[in-house]
Design an enzyme around this catalytic site. Structure first.
Site, short mmCIF file in Angstrom:
data_model
loop_
_atom_site.label_atom_id
_atom_site.label_comp_id
_atom_site.label_asym_id
_atom_site.label_seq_id
_atom_site.Cartn_x
_atom_site.Cartn_y
_atom_site.Cartn_z
N ASP A 334 4.70 2.44 -6.22
CA ASP A 334 3.70 2.90 -5.49
C ASP A 334 3.92 3.16 -3.99
O ASP A 334 5.17 2.34 -3.43
CB ASP A 334 2.42 1.91 -5.54
CG ASP A 334 2.96 0.35 -4.87
OD1 ASP A 334 3.98 0.09 -5.43
OD2 ASP A 334 2.26 -0.35 -4.20
N GLU A 335 3.15 3.63 -3.21
CA GLU A 335 3.43 3.76 -1.68
C GLU A 335 4.96 3.89 -1.35
O GLU A 335 5.26 3.05 -0.30
CB GLU A 335 2.77 2.61 -1.03
CG GLU A 335 1.23 2.64 -1.50
CD GLU A 335 0.57 1.10 -0.95
OE1 GLU A 335 -0.51 1.29 -0.42
OE2 GLU A 335 1.04 0.16 -1.11
C1 TNX Z 1 -2.43 -0.80 -2.11
S1 TNX Z 1 -2.28 -0.77 -5.14
C2 TNX Z 1 -1.30 -1.16 -2.65
C3 TNX Z 1 -0.79 -2.82 -2.18
C4 TNX Z 1 -1.81 -3.48 -1.42
C5 TNX Z 1 -3.09 -3.19 -1.51
C6 TNX Z 1 -4.00 -3.80 -0.92
C7 TNX Z 1 -1.05 -0.47 -4.82
C8 TNX Z 1 -0.06 -0.14 -5.85
N1 TNX Z 1 -0.59 -0.78 -3.54
O1 TNX Z 1 0.39 -2.56 -1.64
O2 TNX Z 1 -1.41 -4.66 -1.46
O3 TNX Z 1 -3.34 -1.88 -1.75
O4 TNX Z 1 -5.40 -3.54 -1.39
#
Ligand code: TNX
Length: 522
Positions: A334-335
């Protein structure tokens, strides 16, 4: 003579009426019990069974798993009753005063987790296709017993339960929660308590976020600096911590008894600062980064075109796979905002192969749907509908974790002191009123493996806060995963939950006492 006979039979009838009305078992109605998640079918027979210090826990046959399950029940009943209930294996039907576990071939719809709970005045019988169903049935039995059964100290009272029959099985085979032990570290004891709380609501997965920018939490013997250095802090600059391999195995074993699968996540290529700070060679410029204790996301990446990166991942996944009996390894994905897509895709492709080569099934956050998904790879939907659609086009199954419904780190409302609110404020009502197979038009029942509620821990620092954010929302999620949609309704759920708060108090769960839980005044 005939006259005498008549008098005799009248006396006999009177005698028996007296006997049954004197029966010490009070009349009780199984339909009055508060069950969460709601079972498929309940029928009542109006009497009761008494659990006392002579009750035996009997197991048909010698199945080790079923004997372990029976011991698990004995250990659950002990603190509040003070009874040292004996567990015995038998080959015949039980006589009386027993809780009797038996494996029989139930209809296939019951699957691994379904059970029949049959309660009469003499015995409690738990039938299932295997020990896993028996463990789910135990949770129902707990809820039929008086609330005080959850007390951690001996209660002087009688333990009657209503007679009748319950037939039950889940809608979705994957029902879980994720605990982020990377942003803040939580002890083995805390994780075990969380496992117990999940088990009580028939959840069957605990996904552990074991690495992130702020910390590396699992000992990897071939790369010791990951924990020695990368595990040494957390959000806010606290001392962090990590699980040794022994401790991790202890958690896994604890979960096994409760039929909860532990899914370890190593998040990559982003969310990797703790590793990048521990080993300079993992960075493209060969320089270790500083440890990070803030809460930004999306700034770190493994160096996707260095061979050492894949050697590192292979070592980590191999050690993790060796100590994880469950079928899955979560690779995050993710991200990864600073990993260009042309690097991200080949990276995820290679990492899938590594996981598969160690005999495990890959799970990743919805962004991995951009890669060439291998067979059986599972995509965890959290935010991007387009990613979820790609996953389905590539024949992947989906775990539903929509952030604005299932994220346990979201505040309940603007007054909640901890938590985030980037996705939504999630009150109990909003957490409950949605259906996994209607959330995204293209994602249908057959695409969905199940539901998971992630608890990210940027703002969560201890067990009380874990409980406050998870409870009672997660009970609603557990019901969404277990009970068919056609049997779920908010007002009915709410009234069960209101009654259930007495039990939550006895379980010493630090739940959020929402205003929605106060009984309406007429
Ligand atoms: C998104 S959900 C993220 C996390 C953060 C979270 C906080 C996801 C796959 N990545 O790195 O902790 O939001 O709500």
């Amino acid at each position: 003579m005939r006259q005498q006979n008549r008098i005799f039979s009248v006396i006999l009838v009177l005698f028996f009426t007296l006997l049954t009305s004197c029966s010490k078992n009070p009349q009780m109605d199984l339909m009055d019990t508060t069950l969460l998640p709601k079972p498929i079918a309940v029928s009542a027979t109006g009497s009761s069974f008494e659990l006392n210090n002579e009750t035996k826990i009997l197991v048909n046959g010698n199945s080790e798993e079923l004997l372990r399950t029976a011991q698990y029940l004995a250990s659950l009943l002990k603190p509040a009753t003070g009874f040292d209930l004996k567990v015995e294996s038998i080959s015949d039907e039980p006589d009386s005063n027993s809780i009797y576990f038996v494996i029989t071939a139930l209809d296939t719809i019951f699957g691994n987790e379904g059970y029949k709970l049959i309660i009469n005045e003499k015995n409690v019988i738990i039938e299932s296709n295997g020990a896993e169903g028996a463990v789910r049935g135990i949770q129902t039995l707990r809820q039929i017993l008086p609330n005080e059964i959850e007390s951690s100290t001996v209660q002087q009272k009688s333990w009657f339960i209503a007679t009748g029959e319950i037939q039950d099985y889940p809608q979705y085979s994957y029902r879980g929660s994720m605990l982020d032990v990377a942003r803040h570290f939580f002890s083995v004891e805390d994780v075990k308590r969380y496992i117990d709380l999940l088990a009580a609501y028939k959840l069957n997965v605990l996904h552990l976020g074991l690495s992130n920018d702020q910390g590396w939490r699992i000992e990897i013997k071939s790369w010791p600096n990951l924990t020695a250095h990368g595990g040494s802090t957390e959000v806010g600059g606290g001392k962090g911590g990590f699980y040794t391999q022994e401790q991790y195995k202890d958690i896994v074993d604890y979960a096994v008894t409760r039929y909860i699968t532990i899914i370890p996540e190593i998040d990559m290529p982003g969310h990797t600062n703790a590793a990048l700070a521990s080993y300079p060679e993992l960075n493209c410029n060969g320089k270790a980064t500083d440890l990070y204790t803030g809460t930004e996301v999306g700034f770190s990446t493994l160096c996707t075109d260095k061979d050492i990166t894949y050697k590192f991942i292979d070592d980590v996944i191999r050690e993790l796979a060796e100590m994880t009996p469950g079928p899955y390894i979560h690779i995050g994905g993710d991200e990864s905002h600073v990993t260009p897509m042309e690097n991200y895709i080949p990276f995820i492709n290679k990492v899938q192969d590594i996981v598969i080569s160690h005999g495990k099934i890959v799970i990743g956050w919805d962004e991995i749907a951009n890669a060439d998904l291998k067979d059986n790879v599972i995509v965890q939907f959290w935010s991007e509908v387009d990613n979820a659609k790609k996953a389905i086009e590539k024949n992947a199954k989906v775990i539903m974790s929509p952030a604005n419904k299932t994220y346990l780190d979201m505040k309940y409302d603007s007054l909640t002191k901890i938590g985030l609110h980037w996705a939504a404020f999630i009150e109990l009502e909003s957490a409950y009123i949605w259906s996994p197979d209607k959330f995204v038009k293209e994602i249908n029942r057959e695409n969905i493996l199940g539901v998971e509620s992630p608890l990210w821990s940027e703002t969560i620092t201890n067990m009380e806060e874990i409980e406050y954010m998870a409870f009672p929302r997660i009970i609603g999620h557990a019901e969404i995963g277990w009970t068919p949609d056609s049997m779920r309704e908010w007002n009915d759920y709410k009234s069960r939950l209101i009654k259930h708060t007495e039990r939550l108090k006895i379980m010493e769960i630090n739940y959020y006492d929402s205003k929605l839980l106060s009984v309406e005044k007429e």
